[in-house]
Scaffold this active site. Sequence first.
Site, PDB file in Angstrom:
ATOM      1  N   LYS A   1      56.236  -8.805  97.186  1.00 29.52           N
ATOM      2  CA  LYS A   1      55.062 -10.282  96.697  1.00 29.52           C
ATOM      3  C   LYS A   1      56.221 -10.698  95.685  1.00 29.52           C
ATOM      4  CE  LYS A   1      51.250 -12.007  93.984  1.00 29.52           C
ATOM      5  NZ  LYS A   1      49.981 -11.196  93.172  1.00 29.52           N
TER       6      LYS A   1
ATOM      7  N   THR B   1      41.807 -10.241  90.455  1.00 28.25           N
ATOM      8  CA  THR B   1      40.267 -10.175  89.011  1.00 28.25           C
ATOM      9  C   THR B   1      39.869 -10.544  89.420  1.00 28.25           C
ATOM     10  OG1 THR B   1      42.304 -11.285  87.611  1.00 28.25           O
ATOM     11  CG2 THR B   1      39.929 -11.264  87.013  1.00 28.25           C
TER      12      THR B   1
END
Length: 257
Positions: free
Chosen positions: A99, A209
């Site tokens: 990523k 998150t």
Amino acid sequence: MEDRFIIRGIEFKSRLWVGTGKYRDFEETARAIEESGTDVVTVAVRRINILDRKSPNLLDYIDPKRYKILPNTAGCYTVEDALRYSRLAREAGVSDMVKLEVIGDDKTLFPDVCGLLKATEILAKEGFIVFPYTNDDPIIAKRLVDAGAAAVMPLGAPIGSGLGIRNPYNIKIILETVDTPVIVDAGVGTASDSAIAMELGCDAALINTGIAGAEDPVAMAGAMKHAVIAGRLAYKAGRIPKKLYATASSPLKGMLL
């Protein structure tokens, strides 16, 4: 319905991908990953000690036979740094997938798209399976695919903001523009945000998150799992058109008056 998710010959069982930052400890991370049902776990190469296996390590809590480890270049602000950490992860035997993040600004954490394009092209030529984190610009998404990206990962909102999908119309245009998978990355704050991403037609959602920062991360991981499944099913089922005025749910024809 058969709905296989395959990228570059790799089949993914879950359309929810999970990050590993911001948890209280490795034990909580492992519990949340388990509850999420994911089979893809991202790890920041800069934050794990992949060379010194004697030190406490996140990878000790994640079974590589069960999960696909997706290294990421979080915290990299230059092309050189992003290339270095991508190569380091592959040389350590973590994965050929990466990523890719090349951050351009400290405050917003928006990507440096010029650097991202350059790094994507270099890594793709080196045989990496590149998943670039980008903004929600359809033109940049197309150029990343042309540079060799295996998928594009547009942000829904700034990293860690929890604002949800701020520009669904751009995401929709990206879906119509590129011929690779689209995985929403960043900004998801709660289950409904991930459902919206999937209802738009995104192939997957990567969430960190929104899970790790919840009051109960393990419970939120389960909520995200169900929301991604529901959103994908709704997209495949096909929603009704939006109309300004009411339409009777029970037709009048055949009713006794």
